[in-house]
Design a protein around this motif. Sequence first.
Motif, PDB file in Angstrom:
ATOM      1  N   LEU A 270     -37.346  29.101  31.686  1.00  0.00           N
ATOM      2  CA  LEU A 270     -36.818  30.219  32.458  1.00  0.00           C
ATOM      3  C   LEU A 270     -35.684  29.759  33.363  1.00  0.00           C
ATOM      4  N   LYS A 271     -34.942  30.723  33.867  1.00  0.00           N
ATOM      5  CA  LYS A 271     -33.872  30.527  34.855  1.00  0.00           C
ATOM      6  C   LYS A 271     -32.925  29.407  34.445  1.00  0.00           C
ATOM      7  N   SER A 272     -32.634  28.474  35.366  1.00  0.00           N
ATOM      8  CA  SER A 272     -31.642  27.435  35.073  1.00  0.00           C
ATOM      9  C   SER A 272     -32.100  26.520  33.942  1.00  0.00           C
ATOM     10  N   ASP A 273     -33.412  26.300  33.813  1.00  0.00           N
ATOM     11  CA  ASP A 273     -33.910  25.479  32.696  1.00  0.00           C
ATOM     12  C   ASP A 273     -33.556  26.120  31.361  1.00  0.00           C
ATOM     13  N   ALA A 274     -33.645  27.459  31.282  1.00  0.00           N
ATOM     14  CA  ALA A 274     -33.304  28.170  30.050  1.00  0.00           C
ATOM     15  C   ALA A 274     -31.824  27.999  29.726  1.00  0.00           C
ATOM     16  N   ALA A 275     -30.972  28.267  30.707  1.00  0.00           N
ATOM     17  CA  ALA A 275     -29.524  28.179  30.478  1.00  0.00           C
ATOM     18  C   ALA A 275     -29.113  26.756  30.080  1.00  0.00           C
ATOM     19  N   LEU A 276     -29.629  25.760  30.781  1.00  0.00           N
ATOM     20  CA  LEU A 276     -29.244  24.377  30.483  1.00  0.00           C
ATOM     21  C   LEU A 276     -29.830  23.890  29.162  1.00  0.00           C
ATOM     22  N   THR A 277     -31.015  24.367  28.820  1.00  0.00           N
ATOM     23  CA  THR A 277     -31.602  24.003  27.528  1.00  0.00           C
ATOM     24  C   THR A 277     -30.724  24.517  26.396  1.00  0.00           C
ATOM     25  N   VAL A 278     -30.293  25.764  26.497  1.00  0.00           N
ATOM     26  CA  VAL A 278     -29.431  26.356  25.462  1.00  0.00           C
ATOM     27  C   VAL A 278     -28.084  25.636  25.426  1.00  0.00           C
ATOM     28  N   LEU A 279     -27.428  25.526  26.576  1.00  0.00           N
ATOM     29  CA  LEU A 279     -26.115  24.874  26.609  1.00  0.00           C
ATOM     30  C   LEU A 279     -26.190  23.452  26.062  1.00  0.00           C
ATOM     31  N   GLY A 280     -27.245  22.746  26.396  1.00  0.00           N
ATOM     32  CA  GLY A 280     -27.395  21.358  25.968  1.00  0.00           C
ATOM     33  C   GLY A 280     -27.556  21.186  24.469  1.00  0.00           C
ATOM     34  N   MET A 281     -27.781  22.272  23.769  1.00  0.00           N
ATOM     35  CA  MET A 281     -27.937  22.224  22.319  1.00  0.00           C
ATOM     36  C   MET A 281     -26.682  22.700  21.580  1.00  0.00           C
ATOM     37  N   LEU A 282     -25.681  23.144  22.316  1.00  0.00           N
ATOM     38  CA  LEU A 282     -24.457  23.649  21.685  1.00  0.00           C
ATOM     39  C   LEU A 282     -23.400  22.551  21.589  1.00  0.00           C
ATOM     40  N   PRO A 283     -22.746  22.454  20.440  1.00  0.00           N
ATOM     41  CA  PRO A 283     -21.669  21.468  20.304  1.00  0.00           C
ATOM     42  C   PRO A 283     -20.597  21.685  21.373  1.00  0.00           C
ATOM     43  N   GLY A 284     -20.171  20.597  21.982  1.00  0.00           N
ATOM     44  CA  GLY A 284     -19.147  20.663  23.014  1.00  0.00           C
ATOM     45  C   GLY A 284     -19.693  20.974  24.395  1.00  0.00           C
ATOM     46  N   TRP A 285     -20.968  21.323  24.486  1.00  0.00           N
ATOM     47  CA  TRP A 285     -21.581  21.672  25.767  1.00  0.00           C
ATOM     48  C   TRP A 285     -22.757  20.764  26.108  1.00  0.00           C
ATOM     49  N   ARG A 286     -22.979  19.751  25.295  1.00  0.00           N
ATOM     50  CA  ARG A 286     -24.123  18.860  25.510  1.00  0.00           C
ATOM     51  C   ARG A 286     -24.030  18.124  26.849  1.00  0.00           C
ATOM     52  N   TRP A 287     -22.810  17.976  27.358  1.00  0.00           N
ATOM     53  CA  TRP A 287     -22.606  17.310  28.648  1.00  0.00           C
ATOM     54  C   TRP A 287     -23.348  18.029  29.776  1.00  0.00           C
ATOM     55  N   THR A 288     -23.647  19.312  29.593  1.00  0.00           N
ATOM     56  CA  THR A 288     -24.318  20.068  30.662  1.00  0.00           C
ATOM     57  C   THR A 288     -25.732  19.566  30.920  1.00  0.00           C
ATOM     58  N   ARG A 289     -26.274  18.747  30.020  1.00  0.00           N
ATOM     59  CA  ARG A 289     -27.616  18.180  30.223  1.00  0.00           C
ATOM     60  C   ARG A 289     -27.682  17.373  31.517  1.00  0.00           C
ATOM     61  N   VAL A 290     -26.544  16.819  31.949  1.00  0.00           N
ATOM     62  CA  VAL A 290     -26.547  16.033  33.197  1.00  0.00           C
ATOM     63  C   VAL A 290     -26.921  16.906  34.390  1.00  0.00           C
ATOM     64  N   LEU A 291     -26.755  18.228  34.272  1.00  0.00           N
ATOM     65  CA  LEU A 291     -27.080  19.127  35.372  1.00  0.00           C
ATOM     66  C   LEU A 291     -28.591  19.234  35.608  1.00  0.00           C
ATOM     67  N   PHE A 292     -29.387  18.748  34.657  1.00  0.00           N
ATOM     68  CA  PHE A 292     -30.833  18.677  34.899  1.00  0.00           C
ATOM     69  C   PHE A 292     -31.146  17.704  36.035  1.00  0.00           C
ATOM     70  N   ALA A 293     -30.202  16.824  36.363  1.00  0.00           N
ATOM     71  CA  ALA A 293     -30.396  15.877  37.478  1.00  0.00           C
ATOM     72  C   ALA A 293     -30.350  16.591  38.834  1.00  0.00           C
ATOM     73  N   VAL A 294     -29.717  17.767  38.875  1.00  0.00           N
ATOM     74  CA  VAL A 294     -29.697  18.563  40.111  1.00  0.00           C
ATOM     75  C   VAL A 294     -31.117  19.091  40.310  1.00  0.00           C
ATOM     76  N   PRO A 295     -31.654  18.983  41.519  1.00  0.00           N
ATOM     77  CA  PRO A 295     -33.024  19.448  41.744  1.00  0.00           C
ATOM     78  C   PRO A 295     -33.222  20.911  41.313  1.00  0.00           C
ATOM     79  N   LYS A 296     -34.319  21.148  40.610  1.00  0.00           N
ATOM     80  CA  LYS A 296     -34.620  22.478  40.076  1.00  0.00           C
ATOM     81  C   LYS A 296     -34.585  23.574  41.144  1.00  0.00           C
ATOM     82  N   PRO A 297     -35.139  23.353  42.348  1.00  0.00           N
ATOM     83  CA  PRO A 297     -35.060  24.433  43.357  1.00  0.00           C
ATOM     84  C   PRO A 297     -33.620  24.835  43.685  1.00  0.00           C
ATOM     85  N   LEU A 298     -32.708  23.886  43.704  1.00  0.00           N
ATOM     86  CA  LEU A 298     -31.304  24.180  43.973  1.00  0.00           C
ATOM     87  C   LEU A 298     -30.674  24.922  42.787  1.00  0.00           C
ATOM     88  N   ARG A 299     -30.922  24.420  41.571  1.00  0.00           N
ATOM     89  CA  ARG A 299     -30.392  25.095  40.376  1.00  0.00           C
ATOM     90  C   ARG A 299     -30.894  26.526  40.288  1.00  0.00           C
TER      91      ARG A 299
END
Length: 135
Positions: free
Chosen positions: A72-101
Motif C-alpha cells: 500500500l501507499k509508498s510501498d505500492a508505488a515504489l514496488t511498481v516503479l522498481g519493476m519498470l525498465p528505466g525506473w529501477r533506480w527508484t528502489r533506492v527510495l526504500f531507504a527513506v523511512p516508511k513513515p516519511l514516505r
Amino acid sequence: MSHWPDDDVILYDGVCVFCSRWVRFVAKRDVERRFRFTAIQSAYGARLAQTFGIDPNDPDTNAVVHGGVAYLKSDAALTVLGMLPGWRWTRVLFAVPKPLRDAVYSLVAKNRYRIFGKYDECFVPDAEMRARVME
C-alpha cells in the motif's frame, strides 16, 4: 500486508485523474505486460480493496499485489516503479523511512481531486489496455 490469489494487480481510484494517469504511465512502460489493473469502483476492485482494509467509497491509497502480497501507499508505488525498465533506480527510495514516505504519499492522496481533478465516472482504457483490466 494481506494475501491475494492474483498477482501483479494494481488497484487504483478510477475517477481520480492523477490515479488514471499513473495507470497509463505504468502500462506504457510495462514492456513485459506484467501488470494488470482494476479500478476500486469495479466489483473486483472493491473486493480487493475490502480485503486490504481500504474503504472503496473513500480510498486513500492505491495498492499492488506482487508475490501474493499487497503493498500500500509508498510501498505500492515504489514496488511498481522498481519493476519498470528505466525506473529501477527508484528502489533506492526504500531507504527513506516508511513513515516519511507515507506522509508525503498521504498528503498527495488526500488532495488529489483538488489538485488534479476528478472524472464523473471511471476512465475508459483504450482497446489494448482493456485486455489488462480486471473487473
